[in-house]
Design an enzyme around this catalytic site. Structure first.
Site, PDB file in Angstrom:
ATOM      1  N   SER A 268       2.088  -3.180  -2.978  1.00 49.74           N
ATOM      2  CA  SER A 268       2.003  -2.057  -3.905  1.00 49.74           C
ATOM      3  C   SER A 268       0.543  -1.692  -4.111  1.00 49.74           C
ATOM      4  O   SER A 268      -0.354  -2.364  -3.610  1.00 49.74           O
ATOM      5  CB  SER A 268       2.633  -2.422  -5.258  1.00 49.74           C
ATOM      6  OG  SER A 268       3.981  -2.785  -5.124  1.00 49.74           O
TER       7      SER A 268
ATOM      8  N   SER B  59       6.881  -0.478  -1.260  1.00 49.31           N
ATOM      9  CA  SER B  59       5.546  -0.444  -1.856  1.00 49.31           C
ATOM     10  C   SER B  59       5.575   0.408  -3.113  1.00 49.31           C
ATOM     11  O   SER B  59       5.968   1.578  -3.079  1.00 49.31           O
ATOM     12  CB  SER B  59       4.533   0.113  -0.855  1.00 49.31           C
ATOM     13  OG  SER B  59       3.235   0.076  -1.393  1.00 49.31           O
TER      14      SER B  59
ATOM     15  N   GLU C 114       3.687   2.499  -5.736  1.00 52.21           N
ATOM     16  CA  GLU C 114       2.424   3.213  -5.990  1.00 52.21           C
ATOM     17  C   GLU C 114       2.499   3.865  -7.363  1.00 52.21           C
ATOM     18  O   GLU C 114       3.255   4.819  -7.564  1.00 52.21           O
ATOM     19  CB  GLU C 114       2.165   4.281  -4.921  1.00 52.21           C
ATOM     20  CG  GLU C 114       1.658   3.734  -3.603  1.00 52.21           C
ATOM     21  CD  GLU C 114       2.749   3.146  -2.725  1.00 52.21           C
ATOM     22  OE1 GLU C 114       2.420   2.501  -1.728  1.00 52.21           O
ATOM     23  OE2 GLU C 114       3.943   3.324  -3.053  1.00 52.21           O
TER      24      GLU C 114
END
Length: 354
Positions: A236, A274, A276
């Site tokens: 991340s 991931s 964000e």
């Protein structure tokens, strides 16, 4: 910044806008950063604290917002921030399974400063961000303790280290060692000059995607390391944004959304696993906790000024990510898992960044 070699020291100048004096989030007046690094054996983790200003932030809140680019994350405090448009605590970054410890400690830190919380006024909205450092850190061992969080909060400064420090100790970036990185930009407008600063906790990306000013540096390194080098993006990135630009919560949210342009220019495709997440605040105006008898005056820029801010956050985010990569040192952690340092590899394989 602690005499570390950063991306500009390799001849790489990102974007068009001028940087602040430190080229860091702390170029925004009043902002300070503190780290506690836990790096020994299976313990490769830590805490990073960002203080938005040096007074009592519960009593003098700031315009704030957050934006989810991809929601594979476990942040705390962003729902109220999005609803009310204010920040009332420092921001803490740590590993995924330490969010509870960080939140509990930050709450106690705020209660100590504000005896009225939970008595004559409401409660407090602690803001925590996280990334998963389980490859290098034994995340199940929960090494981050209350005393580490307090140490980070009580020892912040305008100058701070980057790379494998604090919350970034066990993080990866483009399959190499990553962590903490920062950058800033000056925004020149007709009514004055303003600063935007970015701090990232980078833990994302695969090596072959890495771009530096459009050059496929990652693919070059991947080929040098042979095809057997394992690439896997399960991480991340937390992006913390500070500015002294007078903006409304809505305008700030529009700016935060443009952080994605900086990520994409480093090669990120925002993969499924991931997370964000962008959290930002403006120090231009302080919002009193106690209701005043007069109307609040909240200045804000015109929408036609926004493009300068959009460019600034993209450039600062891009450079902060690259600084997190180039300042990090090699780390060996849990079960002997290792991630090499970008700076060591480009020297070993004589890879030019320009």
């Amino acid at each position: 910044m602690f005499n570390q070699k950063r991306i500009r020291d390799y001849g790489v100048a990102i974007g068009r806008l001028q940087t602040g004096a430190r080229n860091a989030i702390t170029d925004v007046k009043g902002v300070t950063v503190g780290h506690v690094t836990l790096s020994e054996g299976d313990s490769q983790t830590g805490v990073t604290a960002i203080l938005p200003h040096q007074e009592n932030i519960f009593k003098e809140k700031l315009i704030a917002s957050s934006h989810v680019i991809n929601g594979f994350g476990k942040t705390m405090g962003t729902i109220q921030m999005k609803e009310l448009g204010t920040l009332e605590t420092p921001i803490l970054l740590t590993n995924t399974l330490a969010v509870g410890t960080a939140a509990d400690t930050l709450t106690d830190y705020m209660l100590e400063q504000n005896p009225e919380i939970g008595r004559t006024t409401g409660t407090v909205n602690a803001v925590i961000g996280e990334c998963n450092d389980m490859l290098l850190n034994d995340i199940r061992a929960k090494f981050v303790k209350r005393e580490h969080v307090l140490e980070a909060l009580h020892n912040t400064s305008s100058d701070f280290a980057e790379g494998a420090v604090g919350a970034g100790t066990g993080m990866l970036c483009y399959s190499l060692k990553g962590g903490i990185g920062s950058a800033s930009r000056i925004m020149e407008m007709s009514h004055g000059n303003y600063t935007i600063g970015v701090l990232v906790l980078s833990n994302f990306g695969i090596l072959s995607d890495l771009l530096i000013q459009g050059k496929a540096v990652g693919q070059e390194l991947k080929e040098a390391l042979l095809e057997s080098y394992k690439e896997e993006d399960k991480g991340s990135v937390m992006i913390i944004v500070a500015t002294d630009l007078p903006v409304s919560e809505r305008q700030l949210n529009r700016i935060l959304k443009r952080a994605v342009t900086g990520l994409s220019r480093t090669g990120s495709i925002i993969t499924n696993g991931s997370g964000e997440i962008v959290i930002g605040f403006s120090t231009a105006v302080r919002i009193p906790h106690d209701k005043p008898e007069h109307l609040l005056a909240l200045p804000q820029i015109h929408e036609e000024d926004m493009d300068t801010a959009f460019r600034a956050i993209g450039e600062a985010t891009e450079e902060a990510v690259l600084n997190s990569l180039v300042t990090a040192h090699e780390v060996t952690g849990r079960d002997g898992n290792k991630r090499p340092a970008f700076k060591d590899l480009i020297e070993k394989f004589d890879v030019s960044l320009v």
